[in-house]
Design a protein around this motif. Structure first.
Motif, PDB file in Angstrom:
ATOM      1  N   VAL A  53       0.840  -1.203   0.000  1.00 54.20           N
ATOM      2  CA  VAL A  53       0.000   0.000   0.000  1.00 54.20           C
ATOM      3  C   VAL A  53       0.874   1.252   0.000  1.00 54.20           C
ATOM      4  O   VAL A  53       0.626   2.212  -0.748  1.00 54.20           O
ATOM      5  CB  VAL A  53      -0.962  -0.011   1.202  1.00 54.20           C
ATOM      6  N   ARG A  54       1.912   1.262   0.843  1.00 54.81           N
ATOM      7  CA  ARG A  54       2.797   2.440   0.896  1.00 54.81           C
ATOM      8  C   ARG A  54       3.470   2.681  -0.452  1.00 54.81           C
ATOM      9  O   ARG A  54       3.579   3.823  -0.914  1.00 54.81           O
ATOM     10  CB  ARG A  54       3.863   2.265   1.979  1.00 54.81           C
ATOM     11  N   SER A  55       3.929   1.617  -1.085  1.00 50.73           N
ATOM     12  CA  SER A  55       4.592   1.764  -2.381  1.00 50.73           C
ATOM     13  C   SER A  55       3.611   2.260  -3.435  1.00 50.73           C
ATOM     14  O   SER A  55       3.942   3.126  -4.252  1.00 50.73           O
ATOM     15  CB  SER A  55       5.212   0.432  -2.817  1.00 50.73           C
ATOM     16  N   ALA A  56       2.399   1.692  -3.437  1.00 50.43           N
ATOM     17  CA  ALA A  56       1.402   2.090  -4.437  1.00 50.43           C
ATOM     18  C   ALA A  56       1.050   3.567  -4.296  1.00 50.43           C
ATOM     19  O   ALA A  56       1.071   4.321  -5.283  1.00 50.43           O
ATOM     20  CB  ALA A  56       0.152   1.224  -4.305  1.00 50.43           C
ATOM     21  N   THR A  57       0.738   3.998  -3.092  1.00 48.69           N
ATOM     22  CA  THR A  57       0.359   5.394  -2.895  1.00 48.69           C
ATOM     23  C   THR A  57       1.548   6.317  -3.136  1.00 48.69           C
ATOM     24  O   THR A  57       1.387   7.430  -3.652  1.00 48.69           O
ATOM     25  CB  THR A  57      -0.229   5.619  -1.495  1.00 48.69           C
ATOM     26  N   GLY A  58       2.755   5.862  -2.796  1.00 49.54           N
ATOM     27  CA  GLY A  58       3.947   6.655  -3.061  1.00 49.54           C
ATOM     28  C   GLY A  58       4.205   6.841  -4.545  1.00 49.54           C
ATOM     29  O   GLY A  58       4.780   7.843  -4.969  1.00 49.54           O
ATOM     30  N   GLY A  60       1.751   7.035  -6.643  1.00 53.28           N
ATOM     31  CA  GLY A  60       0.592   7.745  -7.179  1.00 53.28           C
ATOM     32  C   GLY A  60      -0.511   6.826  -7.663  1.00 53.28           C
ATOM     33  O   GLY A  60      -1.430   7.271  -8.357  1.00 53.28           O
ATOM     34  N   LEU A  61      -0.460   5.549  -7.297  1.00 49.51           N
ATOM     35  CA  LEU A  61      -1.508   4.600  -7.651  1.00 49.51           C
ATOM     36  C   LEU A  61      -2.516   4.511  -6.512  1.00 49.51           C
ATOM     37  O   LEU A  61      -2.177   4.759  -5.343  1.00 49.51           O
ATOM     38  CB  LEU A  61      -0.915   3.207  -7.905  1.00 49.51           C
ATOM     39  N   ASP A  62      -3.731   4.107  -6.825  1.00 54.01           N
ATOM     40  CA  ASP A  62      -4.709   3.850  -5.778  1.00 54.01           C
ATOM     41  C   ASP A  62      -4.268   2.641  -4.969  1.00 54.01           C
ATOM     42  O   ASP A  62      -3.738   1.662  -5.519  1.00 54.01           O
ATOM     43  CB  ASP A  62      -6.088   3.590  -6.370  1.00 54.01           C
ATOM     44  N   ALA A  63      -4.492   2.689  -3.677  1.00 54.61           N
ATOM     45  CA  ALA A  63      -4.165   1.541  -2.830  1.00 54.61           C
ATOM     46  C   ALA A  63      -5.022   0.351  -3.239  1.00 54.61           C
ATOM     47  O   ALA A  63      -6.218   0.495  -3.492  1.00 54.61           O
ATOM     48  CB  ALA A  63      -4.397   1.883  -1.365  1.00 54.61           C
TER      49      ALA A  63
END
Length: 273
Positions: A53-58, A60-63
């Motif tokens: 989740v942290r990588s995705a949001t970092g 710019g992707l939706d969690a």
């Protein structure tokens, strides 16, 4: 190998099913987690999903919906009992126009499970001439943009080593291509801080919790001359380094204690899906 993609368990896991315009395929616009499987149970899955989740949001992707991810994990693990294996969970930005701009399609979510052999008891490393950029937009994120690691690991193999070690732009120790580094100086266990640009490894975090170590950023030369060095990662656990470049290293008492602690405490994070 067994594969699950966007809610479907594939009958032929190596068949072509990802769009040729998927942004993960065309430009590496995605994130992933590699999870160890022990006797059919994923190790520290919750910690890996938190980092996904942290990588995705970092990036710019939706969690991702973690309940959906867990269903994918359960589906591939139900297909065979893995005494020792690896899960790969990949989330990409989905199909997009060719180029760097993202499209409006839904993301692609893939879960794959494969058997895995045990890691070698020890390893050898070499420092590569290219620095990690601790100021990069994707520093510390586990993205699918791994070309830098591919080149570095090939360099290590050309120099009779099995892992490549990066300094960062400040000349401080950072990380390996797929591992975090711990080292011992004057009896003190040390590892780089996350500010170095290294990945917040799940195994790194547990070793810090279980064994204690000082997080410090210092020139890579300090680690290269350390009394003991070991690598940690999902597939390596605690793996002693017996050669760094041309320098031979011994497997010392602090490294052995960390490895023993890992073996003792690993079952604490093994849960059914």
């Amino acid at each position: 190998m067994h594969a699950w993609i966007d809610g479907e368990l594939l009958a032929e896991p190596e068949a072509g099913v990802i769009s040729v315009t998927d942004h993960g395929f065309t430009v590496g616009d995605g994130v992933f987690e590699a999870v160890k499987v022990v006797e059919g149970r994923p190790f520290a899955l919750d910690l890996h999903l938190q980092r996904l989740v942290r990588s995705a949001t970092g990036l710019g992707l939706d969690a991702p919906d973690l309940d959906v991810v867990r269903r994918g994990v359960a589906a591939v693990l139900a297909e065979q009992h893995l005494p020792l294996g690896r899960l790969r969970i990949t989330l990409t930005a989905g199909p997009a126009p060719l180029g760097s701009g993202r499209g409006s399609h839904a993301p692609t979510l893939v879960v794959v499970a494969v058997p895995m052999g045990p890691s070698p008891a020890t390893t050898s490393v070499v420092t590569v001439p290219w620095p990690r950029n601790e100021h990069s937009a994707i520093a510390g994120l586990k993205t699918t943009s791994y070309a830098e690691n591919v080149v570095a690991l090939a360099h290590a193999h050309q120099h009779d080593a099995t892992e490549a070690i990066f300094a960062n732009t400040a000349g401080h120790l950072c990380e390996g291509t797929g591992s975090n580094v711990f080292y011992v100086v004057d009896g003190e266990l040390r590892t780089p801080t996350l500010a170095s640009g290294c990945l917040a490894g799940v195994t790194r975090g547990l070793v810090l919790e279980w064994c204690g170590a000082r997080e410090v950023d210092e020139p890579i030369a300090v680690a290269q001359e350390a009394d003991e060095v070991f690598l940690v990662s999902t597939t390596r656990d605690v793996q002693p380094v017996t050669r760094w470049g041309a320098r031979e290293l011994r497997v010392g008492s602090i490294t052995r204690a960390a490895a023993d602690t890992w073996r003792t405490r690993e079952p604490e994070h093994l849960f059914p899906v």
